[in-house]
Enzyme design. Sequence first.
Site, PDB file in Angstrom:
ATOM      1  N   SER A 191      31.494  54.154  15.665  1.00  0.00           N
ATOM      2  CA  SER A 191      31.952  54.090  14.277  1.00  0.00           C
ATOM      3  C   SER A 191      31.174  53.055  13.484  1.00  0.00           C
ATOM      4  O   SER A 191      30.761  52.028  14.012  1.00  0.00           O
ATOM      5  CB  SER A 191      33.439  53.743  14.231  1.00  0.00           C
ATOM      6  OG  SER A 191      33.850  53.626  12.888  1.00  0.00           O
ATOM      7  N   LYS A 235      38.734  56.820  19.434  1.00  0.00           N
ATOM      8  CA  LYS A 235      37.909  57.031  18.237  1.00  0.00           C
ATOM      9  C   LYS A 235      38.604  57.995  17.274  1.00  0.00           C
ATOM     10  O   LYS A 235      38.566  57.814  16.056  1.00  0.00           O
ATOM     11  CB  LYS A 235      36.529  57.587  18.642  1.00  0.00           C
ATOM     12  CG  LYS A 235      35.625  58.009  17.471  1.00  0.00           C
ATOM     13  CD  LYS A 235      35.291  56.838  16.562  1.00  0.00           C
ATOM     14  CE  LYS A 235      34.114  57.076  15.638  1.00  0.00           C
ATOM     15  NZ  LYS A 235      34.201  58.175  14.713  1.00  0.00           N
ATOM     16  N   HIS A 289      41.235  56.097  15.529  1.00  0.00           N
ATOM     17  CA  HIS A 289      40.530  55.258  14.533  1.00  0.00           C
ATOM     18  C   HIS A 289      40.268  56.080  13.269  1.00  0.00           C
ATOM     19  O   HIS A 289      40.535  55.630  12.157  1.00  0.00           O
ATOM     20  CB  HIS A 289      39.202  54.749  15.125  1.00  0.00           C
ATOM     21  CG  HIS A 289      38.213  54.267  14.103  1.00  0.00           C
ATOM     22  ND1 HIS A 289      37.468  55.142  13.332  1.00  0.00           N
ATOM     23  CD2 HIS A 289      37.859  53.018  13.710  1.00  0.00           C
ATOM     24  CE1 HIS A 289      36.696  54.443  12.503  1.00  0.00           C
ATOM     25  NE2 HIS A 289      36.913  53.155  12.722  1.00  0.00           N
ATOM     26  N   ASN A 290      39.775  57.306  13.447  1.00  0.00           N
ATOM     27  CA  ASN A 290      39.450  58.136  12.287  1.00  0.00           C
ATOM     28  C   ASN A 290      40.708  58.545  11.529  1.00  0.00           C
ATOM     29  O   ASN A 290      40.700  58.629  10.301  1.00  0.00           O
ATOM     30  CB  ASN A 290      38.674  59.390  12.723  1.00  0.00           C
ATOM     31  CG  ASN A 290      37.234  59.069  13.075  1.00  0.00           C
ATOM     32  OD1 ASN A 290      36.898  57.946  13.417  1.00  0.00           O
ATOM     33  ND2 ASN A 290      36.368  60.061  12.997  1.00  0.00           N
ATOM     34  N   GLU A 324      41.700  55.685   9.527  1.00  0.00           N
ATOM     35  CA  GLU A 324      40.752  55.639   8.398  1.00  0.00           C
ATOM     36  C   GLU A 324      41.229  56.565   7.274  1.00  0.00           C
ATOM     37  O   GLU A 324      41.231  56.186   6.099  1.00  0.00           O
ATOM     38  CB  GLU A 324      39.378  56.073   8.915  1.00  0.00           C
ATOM     39  CG  GLU A 324      38.250  56.032   7.927  1.00  0.00           C
ATOM     40  CD  GLU A 324      36.973  56.614   8.557  1.00  0.00           C
ATOM     41  OE1 GLU A 324      36.428  57.563   7.979  1.00  0.00           O
ATOM     42  OE2 GLU A 324      36.538  56.123   9.622  1.00  0.00           O
TER      43      GLU A 324
END
Length: 482
Positions: free
Chosen positions: A128, A183, A186-187, A190
């Site tokens: 990222s 991940k 995380h996205n 986001e």
Amino acid sequence: MKADIGLIGLAVMGENLVMNMESKGFTVAVYNRTTSKVTNFVEGRAKGKNIIGTYSLAELAASLKKPRRVMMMVKAGKPVDDFIEALLGVLEPGDIIIDGGNSHFPDTMRRTQYVESKGLLYIGTGVSGGEEGALHGPSMMPGGSPAAWPYVKDVFQAICAKVEDGSPCCDWVGENGAGHFVKMVHNGIEYGDMQLICEAYQLMRDGLGMSADEMHEVFTEWNKTELDSYLIEITRDILAYKDTDGEPIVNKILDTAGQKGTGKWTAIAALDEGVPLTLIGEAVFSRCLSAMKEERVEASKAFPKGDTKIDTDRKAFIEDIRKALYASKIISYAQGYTLMRAAAKSYGWNLNYGGIALMWRGGCIIRSVFLGKIKEAYDKNPNLENLLLDPYFGETIRGLVPAWRNVVAEAVRHGIPMPAFSSALAYFDGYTTEKLPANLLQAQRDYFGAHTYERLDSPRGEFFHTNWTGHGGNTSASTYTA
């Protein structure tokens, strides 16, 4: 001279990672399916550097030190499987294949098993930070074959972002798909962070009638508070950016948002795990709603809003918006961490939650000062069930609730959509309510489907069925799902 690592895929992220690796003292062999890209790269940007161009996978394999380390930076999906198949033909047992793309974690689980069955090792790593992060230091979240980690640790921790004390924003996450799962979360976070910032922007624009320049000043100030983060920082910069005619360019951008699917994956994973990831779900749906531009234009004519201006002390209300944004952000991360805990239990991963916060502390899109507090919370209590139950976050959110309620109420009163702010508040109210109305829901399920229920005056695990109508019989369903 043999290369330390090979990289396949010379798009922006791939090229930048190669330049990053080379700048840290590693010799890198590169390959791209369109071989002209290899020539252009080695004769251009990579000229005079320790970067070896190769024109076939066999040549790439031959140029690498053993055990060979080959990293793919290719589009998620079939291209990854195709390259794995081709690499298995030129690599040997003990070699390591790394997928640095945005692959869906079930695919990484399947691929890890498959590659290991051939005697090789596999890593699926989230990367990222976008193209700038790839060049100067991304956040990296590797998972897969644990035996592969010692062989790639030196490269990954050299090229990743570092926090103030020099700690690398990269550590081993866990087995098979754990890295890509983290991940994905995380996205999703986001998506949530971006939607929350957009709602704060809309409140100031439509509710307080503020200009882009005025909002630029607000975000400049906010970035000196607990909200200090990459996304607040870029929002500040975007609001100040002028078009050739001197008008803010943000005012000229069409209000329909795109998405690549990782937010949707996060929401689906939450549904699969039975975790209420409400804020991120709303962030995904908000993008879907934004894409219905023509319908929204027609609907706005059918249901005119009237005046959306909020008549209040502007300075005080802006501070309330900041507090509501911070409170909602805490909820988003609390939900994301709950999802990671549930998945760790389902898939047998031993996730280091404080370590994950550290990985996100630098290099990545959601990097913020606030993540340091999450790391402290999980370092103090690795088994923390929910961030809201941490003393620091509990105390913080108590102080934010009045402002949060005020902002959501004003938005509702004036017809300004706040799906993420309001869903975060609804989750908080639900999570902190001892008795929810699900007793009635269970009665309804038992009435129409004999699904049974548990009673307050009996031990958990004991199930009952009522013949509600007198002619439904006493047979009940054999499965019970709360």
